[in-house]
Each structure stands twice: as C-alpha cells, then as structure tokens.
Design a protein around this motif. Structure first.
Motif, PDB file in Angstrom:
ATOM      1  N   ASP A  25      26.365 -68.926 -41.886  1.00  0.00           N
ATOM      2  CA  ASP A  25      26.599 -69.905 -40.868  1.00  0.00           C
ATOM      3  C   ASP A  25      25.429 -70.008 -39.932  1.00  0.00           C
ATOM      4  O   ASP A  25      24.785 -70.970 -39.756  1.00  0.00           O
ATOM      5  CB  ASP A  25      27.832 -70.027 -40.241  1.00  0.00           C
ATOM      6  N   LEU A  26      25.180 -68.673 -39.629  1.00  0.00           N
ATOM      7  CA  LEU A  26      24.135 -68.603 -38.500  1.00  0.00           C
ATOM      8  C   LEU A  26      22.538 -68.851 -39.147  1.00  0.00           C
ATOM      9  O   LEU A  26      21.892 -69.649 -38.385  1.00  0.00           O
ATOM     10  CB  LEU A  26      24.045 -67.030 -38.116  1.00  0.00           C
ATOM     11  N   LEU A  27      22.124 -68.296 -40.323  1.00  0.00           N
ATOM     12  CA  LEU A  27      20.809 -68.452 -40.722  1.00  0.00           C
ATOM     13  C   LEU A  27      20.633 -69.873 -41.375  1.00  0.00           C
ATOM     14  O   LEU A  27      19.976 -70.520 -41.332  1.00  0.00           O
ATOM     15  CB  LEU A  27      20.630 -67.311 -41.747  1.00  0.00           C
ATOM     16  N   ALA A  28      21.497 -70.007 -42.566  1.00  0.00           N
ATOM     17  CA  ALA A  28      21.303 -71.334 -43.090  1.00  0.00           C
ATOM     18  C   ALA A  28      21.718 -72.622 -42.426  1.00  0.00           C
ATOM     19  O   ALA A  28      20.874 -73.370 -42.454  1.00  0.00           O
ATOM     20  CB  ALA A  28      22.169 -71.159 -44.558  1.00  0.00           C
ATOM     21  N   ARG A  29      22.949 -72.567 -41.829  1.00  0.00           N
ATOM     22  CA  ARG A  29      23.318 -73.797 -41.204  1.00  0.00           C
ATOM     23  C   ARG A  29      22.607 -74.156 -39.955  1.00  0.00           C
ATOM     24  O   ARG A  29      22.394 -75.147 -39.677  1.00  0.00           O
ATOM     25  CB  ARG A  29      24.977 -73.914 -41.315  1.00  0.00           C
ATOM     26  N   LYS A  30      22.808 -73.006 -39.087  1.00  0.00           N
ATOM     27  CA  LYS A  30      22.437 -73.119 -37.665  1.00  0.00           C
ATOM     28  C   LYS A  30      21.025 -73.121 -37.413  1.00  0.00           C
ATOM     29  O   LYS A  30      20.374 -73.783 -36.815  1.00  0.00           O
ATOM     30  CB  LYS A  30      23.151 -72.280 -36.824  1.00  0.00           C
ATOM     31  N   ILE A  31      20.292 -71.893 -37.966  1.00  0.00           N
ATOM     32  CA  ILE A  31      19.015 -71.514 -37.617  1.00  0.00           C
ATOM     33  C   ILE A  31      17.921 -72.321 -38.543  1.00  0.00           C
ATOM     34  O   ILE A  31      17.252 -73.392 -37.891  1.00  0.00           O
ATOM     35  CB  ILE A  31      18.584 -69.949 -37.657  1.00  0.00           C
ATOM     36  N   LEU A  32      17.839 -72.179 -39.997  1.00  0.00           N
ATOM     37  CA  LEU A  32      17.033 -73.015 -40.573  1.00  0.00           C
ATOM     38  C   LEU A  32      17.455 -74.447 -40.787  1.00  0.00           C
ATOM     39  O   LEU A  32      16.823 -75.314 -40.818  1.00  0.00           O
ATOM     40  CB  LEU A  32      17.266 -72.558 -42.060  1.00  0.00           C
ATOM     41  N   GLY A  33      18.935 -74.706 -40.574  1.00  0.00           N
ATOM     42  CA  GLY A  33      19.301 -76.278 -40.516  1.00  0.00           C
ATOM     43  C   GLY A  33      18.685 -77.153 -39.320  1.00  0.00           C
ATOM     44  O   GLY A  33      18.617 -78.051 -39.343  1.00  0.00           O
ATOM     45  N   SER A  34      18.678 -76.245 -38.202  1.00  0.00           N
ATOM     46  CA  SER A  34      18.030 -76.861 -37.053  1.00  0.00           C
ATOM     47  C   SER A  34      16.626 -76.803 -36.974  1.00  0.00           C
ATOM     48  O   SER A  34      15.884 -77.259 -35.846  1.00  0.00           O
ATOM     49  CB  SER A  34      18.556 -76.269 -35.766  1.00  0.00           C
ATOM     50  N   LYS A  35      15.970 -76.134 -37.986  1.00  0.00           N
ATOM     51  CA  LYS A  35      14.289 -75.794 -38.057  1.00  0.00           C
ATOM     52  C   LYS A  35      14.016 -74.976 -36.763  1.00  0.00           C
ATOM     53  O   LYS A  35      13.160 -75.143 -36.233  1.00  0.00           O
ATOM     54  CB  LYS A  35      13.759 -77.098 -37.897  1.00  0.00           C
ATOM     55  N   GLY A  36      14.910 -73.989 -36.510  1.00  0.00           N
ATOM     56  CA  GLY A  36      14.607 -73.054 -35.547  1.00  0.00           C
ATOM     57  C   GLY A  36      14.861 -73.679 -33.993  1.00  0.00           C
ATOM     58  O   GLY A  36      14.878 -72.545 -33.203  1.00  0.00           O
TER      59      GLY A  36
END
Length: 598
Positions: free
Chosen positions: A449-460
């Motif tokens: 959830d943190l890395l894929a959906r939120k961080i990478l999903g928001s392009k940082g």
C-alpha cells in the motif's frame, strides 16, 4: 504478572511539550481541551486502566471466551469492567456532541486507547472497534442511519464490528461471496459467512452493529462490485430502540494463539436485514474510513505492547540477581548484581524504551493530524494533513507492530526461563501482540500500500509534504551544536529515501516484482527514519528544558540519552534494509517451485 502503570509523565511530555496540544486544540476550536483538563482526563484514565482493566488481563487469558449454541460469554470481570467503562463516559469522549458525545479531540482518545491496550489488549478491542464503526457512519451514513445507530454506539450501550474477511478470500476482498438483495422497503437481505470478526459476539453490550461488505446481484466482479451495509444483531426501530432478533448468528469462535479474552467469531448472515451505506458498488471507498481508523488503532497496539513489555522487563531487571558486572560488583552486599547492570540486558531494555517512547510520539502526531482532518476549516491545511496521514498510516501500522512484537520478545528474553512461564505474563504479552502484525492488512500488505499505491502511484508526490517537514527541521537545527549528533545522520539518510524511491520505480518498469521484493524493506527503512525524526524533535525539547533550568532534570536527561541510543543502535538498521533493496528481487525469485523442496 507485571503491574501496569499508565505512562502519564511521558504522555504529558508528548502531548503538551512535544506536540503543543494547547495551541493545537485552540486553533481547531476545542476551547474546553485545556492542559489542565487533558491532564485530569489522562490521570483518571490511568487510574481506571490500572485498577479495573489490568487486573483482569491474566485471568481473562486463562479463562478465555466460551461459545455455546451461538452465545458467547466473556471471562469473569469483563462485563462488570465494561459497565464501569460505559458509566465513566469513556466511549463518548471524542464523539460528536449531536449524538451524545463530549466533542473532545480524537487525539485524547488515542492516548487513552494506548493505556487500555497496554493494560489489557483483549478488553481494549471490544470498545475499540466501535470507533471505526462510528467513523464510518459519521462520514458516509444517512441521517436516518445516524439517528438509528450512533447514539447508542456513542454511549457504549451498543458496540460495533467490521466484517470483511470470508473463508475463501482472506485479504483479496474482491473474491467475496456474501450477497445483499434489495427488499421492498429499501433495506437489504444479507446472506453469507464472515470469519475472524473480532468482538463479533459477546455479552458486554445490548446490541452489536456490524459494518459489512457484500455484493449486490448484478454488480461487477472484483473490488468494483463491493457495497457496504450496516447490519445489527438485533433489528432497530427508527428511533433507535432494540426490536426483534436479526438473522445474524455466531457459528463459532476461533481458538487462537493469543487475545483469548476477545471473541474472534465466525458470523453467519442468514437473510439478515441491513441498510446500504453510501452508494451501491462504492463500499470499499467507504470501508477505508473504518480501515484507516483501525490501522491507526493497531499502530497504537504496537506502542502499547512495547511499553507493557518495557515496564515488566525493567521491574524484573532491577530485582533479579544474576552474576557480577564485568566492571566490578555493583551490589557488593548481595550474592550477585541485578541483571540491569549487564550491557545486553540494557540493550533490550533501551530498545523497548526507545520504541515505546518514539512510537508514542509518532502516534500522537498522527492523532493530531486526524484532529486537523476532522476540525480544521482551512481546506489547504486539511489536505496537507490528509496527505501526511496517507503516507504515515501504513508505516505506523506495520513498523510499530513489528517492533512492538520484537519488544515483547525482548521481554521474554529479559526474564530468561521465567519469561517462558505463564505466571509471569510476558509470554501472554508476546502471544497477544502477534495479531497486531496481521490485523487490517499484514505487514506485506501495508508495505505494498505504501510503496506501490501511494508512493509510486503518486509518482513520489505523496512523500513530499512530510519530507519537507523533516527537511525544515534539519535546516533549522543544522547549526545547533547540541543537535548535530541527531541532525547530521538525518541529513544523510533522508535524501536516500527519495533516491531509493526513484531507483525502485525505475527497476519496476523492467520487472514489477521489484516492487514486491523491496516493499517491506522500504517500509521498515521509512519507519526507522520517521522515528529518528521524532527522537530528534524530543531531544530538542529536552535540551531546551534543561537550558531553561527545569526541576525535572533527570527526565529530560534520560530523554536525550534514549535518543542517543536510538541513533547509535536502532537507526543503523535502516542501512541493512537499504542494502536489501539495492540487491533487488533476483535472489527471491530465482527458485522454481519444486526447488523449495531441496
């Protein structure tokens, strides 16, 4: 069994000195939440947990809950303790005034939640889940639903649950089979089975209000076809009174590793009458209100476990005599020295202390962000708080529970052979705490959830508001000689956080497994850095108090020394996680399935 003492002095430090709750509450319009009132509430909560809730912790574990023909009986003393909890007005603290609550900030309730969980994890879960049900109804329920259910959920007469998981689908909620068919009167009939429902059936309250996900016939497959319903154990009249029994029954309770005094139930819905919350097929969006509230509550469980383990370990280490100190006898008149003199015991004690106190600061900060989301009038400030919450919630939930479990393991270890024996209570604490790593999505799920959906999903983009806050603190204190030992490591590590994120994203473009391979290490790295930030902030407050000539010198000196321990012995773990991330997915994915046998 270790005697629990609510950490009132440290909670005061976090809320009033570190996070300046007085200014925070006044800015949000909570005029009644003065420092004196907050201190009085904390003192009474501490007394209640120490005198009423903690004494039934071990006996509750030994007796467990009993199930017979669909009826669950809680252990001796639980019903009476819950009644005192309700009579004391504790469920109403942070609930809306219009529904019978006291209208105080969410962050006050978070602090009390830590006390309850540390004193008795099983008990704390009965009222704890009601808060998520209330938050869901408040955010997404109709006026009629709020009138029917909220007043008695608010005052604790009724309790709430969250019903997600089914026997075949686990975390993959898109596979759910529970169906909800529309009735002529606009209600729905729900049919299906839910498992692992904490506090799903018990004898503490007059009614149990289930928040349930189900699929309406004709809805899309997967998560896009999930709808959300409120389904009471007893049907409810329009004015909120209990009516006849609904088609909701407890098929059994689980026989578990821990939290024996909390009923984890199989709940069967057999044409049960329920009411749609929000819109058809938008249930998962609404459900995240409950899940996010629950995730923050579980993060609190991790801190509570660390603190309870520390309290028990410290008392034992000060009393238990074993061997002599390597630097000479410290108890020359006794046959041996207390084990607290030995470096390895201190390593474990200080790990517990640094995680409990650092985690308390992080959870207090998150609770204030919730206050802002709920009460701030400025949309920009609300949006910033929401962004920080979205980033930090999975970190706090997974990181603090994993380290909370580690702290309970240290508790068993400090006690040596006695830690493995039931009567001392440390093995119960460890058993009770493991579930916190699994609740509301395992550590792996939180990491994705943190890395894929939120961080990478928001392009940082999602990382930027909190990263800017950390950078600002470092910039403001980089020339402070006293703070250099804390600021310089963060100046080195913080930029690596963003660089690491970019590198994972680049690798994932070639191989998506790189995200899954990196995610838990990424989350743990993020957690160690986040806690370092709060320890640096606590050190800054302590230095300031000492410079001003405080009378509580020992407290602030201990705070600085614990910060130094964290930076010297805990923060370096982050580099190990960074190395694992850099080494990528290849070693994880190289084996063919049959090769696991060799």
């Amino acid at each position: 069994m270790p005697e629990y003492k609510a950490p009132l002095r440290d909670m005061q430090f976090v809320m009033q000195e570190l996070l300046d709750c007085e200014t925070h509450y006044q800015n949000l319009g909570y005029e009644d939440a003065t420092p004196d009132m907050v201190s009085a509430i904390m003192a009474e909560a501490g007394k209640f947990t120490e005198e009423v809730i903690a004494p039934i912790n071990q006996s509750g574990d030994e007796q467990g809950c009993k199930w017979e023909d669909g009826v669950v009986t809680t252990p001796d003393g639980f019903k009476e303790a819950y009644q005192q909890y309700v009579e004391g007005g504790w469920p109403t603290l942070s609930q809306p005034v219009e529904h019978g609550g006291q209208g105080l900030p969410h962050s006050i309730n978070t602090a009390i939640g830590e006390f309850l969980s540390a004193a008795n994890h099983s008990f704390a879960m009965y009222p704890g889940l009601s808060h998520g049900a209330l938050a869901t109804l408040e955010a997404h329920g109709s006026d009629e639903q709020k009138a029917m259910f909220m007043p008695k959920l608010v005052d604790g007469t009724w309790t709430g649950t969250m019903c997600l998981t089914e026997p075949h689908c686990g975390t993959d909620l898109g596979m759910l089979r529970t169906k909800a068919e529309l009735n002529d009167d606009g209600s729905y009939s729900l049919t299906g089975t839910k498992i692992f429902i904490s506090a799903g059936e018990h004898d503490l309250s007059d009614n149990i209000v289930h928040i349930v996900i189900a699929r309406v016939p004709g809805s899309p497959e997967g998560t896009k076809g999930i709808s959300l319903f409120v389904v009471p154990k007893f049907n409810v009249t329009a004015d909120g009174e209990v009516a006849d029994r609904n088609g909701v029954n407890c098929g059994s309770i689980e026989h578990k590793m821990g939290i024996h005094a909390n009923a984890t139930c199989v709940i069967n819905f057999d044409g049960a009458k329920g009411y749609l919350i929000g819109e058809v097929n938008r249930g998962l969006n609404c459900m995240f209100t409950f899940m996010n509230a629950a995730r923050l509550g579980v993060a609190n469980e991790g801190v509570a476990a660390a603190d309870a383990a520390f309290q028990g370990s410290l008392a034992y280490a000060q009393d238990r005599l074993q061997m002599r100190s390597l630097t000479g006898a410290k108890n020359p008149n006794g046959p041996a020295d207390p084990i607290i003199v030995h470096p390895d015991v201190r390593r474990m004690l200080l790990t517990q202390k640094s995680i409990a106190e650092g985690g308390r600061a992080l959870n207090g900060y998150l609770a204030q962000l919730v206050d802002i989301v709920e009460a701030e009038k400025d949309p920009a400030k609300r949006a910033e708080a929401e962004s920080k919450l979205a980033l930090l919630t999975p970190i706090a939930k997974a990181f603090l529970t994993e380290l909370g479990l580690e702290c309970t393991s240290h508790g068993v270890q400090v006690f040596g052979g006695h830690g493995f024996i039931k009567e001392w209570g440390m093995e119960q604490l460890m058993r009770d705490t493991k579930i916190s790593c699994l609740y509301e999505g395992t550590t792996g799920i939180q990491a994705l959830d943190l890395l894929a959906r939120k961080i990478l999903g928001s392009k940082g983009e999602m990382i930027k508001p909190f990263a800017a806050e950390v950078t600002q603190f470092c910039t403001e204190n980089v020339t402070d000689e006293q703070m250099s030992e804390f600021v310089k490591p963060m100046i080195t590590i913080a930029p690596n956080w963003q660089k690491m994120t970019q590198e994972i994203g680049m690798k994932a473009m070639q191989n998506p497994d790189e995200i899954g391979a990196a995610s838990v290490d990424y989350l743990m790295y993020s957690g160690y850095l986040t806690l370092a930030y709060f320890w640096a902030k606590m050190a800054k407050v302590a230095f300031t108090q000492l410079a001003e000539g405080t009378e509580d010198k020992a407290f602030y000196e201990a705070k600085i020394k614990t910060a130094r321990f964290y930076f010297a012995r805990i923060l370096p773990r982050a580099q190990g996680h960074a190395a694992c991330i850099e080494n990528g997915a290849a070693s994880m994915m190289a084996h063919d399935e049959e090769e696991f046998l060799f």
